[in-house]
Every structure is written in structure tokens, then in C-alpha cells.
Scaffold this motif. Structure first.
Motif: not given
Length: 192
Positions: A65-80
Motif C-alpha cells: 500500500k505504501s508504494t501505491l500511496e507514494a505514487v498517488i501522492n507524487a502524482r497529485a503534487k506534480a499535477s498541482s
């Protein structure tokens, strides 16, 4: 009076020898803006593929779960982080690049973790998404290279004499480049 005549004569000679190049500066500035749009388009394609990749991984394995959450959070940050083509300073490009690098790192960790799941590696949807992601990374590299070439052409033009005088009058400022990440010049160590 002689000094004033000398300055006037010098200005006339300067103006007669070269056009101010305003229209060329506008054209080059627009090319930089257009190429910046292409860079953002390539990064957006990657951001659009990530949710599909994450959902495929989630559905195919009981994944960390932590790997998937890291990808999701990084995508949100990069998109912002959005930078206007009018504000392409080296600092702003560095911020944009840092957020995108964080996302790249998360994706790399995700792909490395996938190696432990043979069922996932043979899943056709995952393989197609992985191939699309690899192609997108290549597109990003190509677009960043084109952007740097366009910026170099623009910066060279506005910094050449006498256009540098006119560029200052009309507020044409030097644009920033994409640069390699810190430590990128060091080859990675591969151990078997």
C-alpha cells in the motif's frame, strides 16, 4: 552640442544598421511558449496514465500500500504545479522539475516492486500500460530537449547586440532551461 550630435549620429547609424528585431523576438517568445506547452502535454500524458497503472496493480496483486500511496501522492503534487509560459525562470523550472522527478522516483520504486509479482508482470493490461509509460518517458525527454533548443535560440537572439538593448526596452527576459538532476552525471552502480 557636438556631443549631442555625436549621440544622435550614433543612434541613426545603429538604427540603420539593424532593425530592432521586435517581431522576431515575439516569434521566438511564442515558440518557447508553444514548446513549453508540448513539455506540459507530455507530462500530462504520464499523469493521465498513472491512475490506470495504479488500478491495474491494485487489481492484480495484494500490493504494498505504501508504494501505491507514494505514487498517488507524487502524482497529485506534480499535477498541482503549473507554470505559465510567461514565467519560465530557472527557479520555476527547477520547482516543476523537482515535482516531476519525485513522481519519476515513485514510479521507479513501483516498477521495481512489481518484479516480486510474476502474475502482475504477465498481466496484459499491465504490460501495455508499462509500454505506454516507457514511451511517454521518451516523449518527455524529446520535448524537454526541443524546449531547451528553443530557449537557447530565443536567449541567444535577445542577448545579441544590438537586440539586447531592444529586448530590455520591450521586457523580453532570458528564459530558463531544463537541467539534469543533481548527481545525474554519475553512472549508477550495478551489482549482481
Amino acid at each position: 552640442m557636438k556631443k549631442l550630435m555625436l549621440y544622435f549620429f550614433g543612434l541613426v547609424v545603429l538604427l540603420s544598421q539593424s532593425s530592432c528585431g521586435y517581431n522576431d523576438m515575439v516569434t521566438l517568445d511564442e515558440q518557447v511558449s508553444g514548446q513549453w506547452g508540448q513539455v506540459q502535454n507530455a507530462y500530462q500524458r504520464r499523469a493521465d496514465l498513472i491512475p490506470n497503472l495504479v488500478n491495474t496493480v491494485k487489481g492484480a496483486a495484494n500490493f504494498e500500500k505504501s508504494t501505491l500511496e507514494a505514487v498517488i501522492n507524487a502524482r497529485a503534487k506534480a499535477s498541482s504545479i503549473n507554470i505559465s509560459a510567461d514565467d519560465l525562470t530557472p527557479e520555476n523550472i527547477a520547482k516543476y522539475q523537482e515535482a516531476q522527478s519525485e513522481l519519476s522516483g515513485s514510479l521507479s520504486r513501483l516498477m521495481a516492486t512489481v518484479e516480486a509479482y510474476p502474475d502482475l508482470k504477465s498481466n496484459q493490461n499491465f504490460l501495455e500500460l508499462q509500454a505506454q509509460l516507457e514511451g511517454t518517458e521518451n516523449r518527455i525527454s524529446v520535448e524537454r530537449n526541443k524546449f531547451n533548443q528553443t530557449v537557447q535560440q530565443y536567449n541567444t537572439y535577445i542577448r545579441s547586440f544590438p537586440r539586447n538593448i531592444y529586448a530590455g526596452w520591450f521586457d523580453f527576459e532570458k528564459k530558463g532551461y531544463f537541467e539534469a538532476e543533481a548527481g545525474a552525471q554519475k553512472a549508477p552502480t550495478v551489482q549482481f
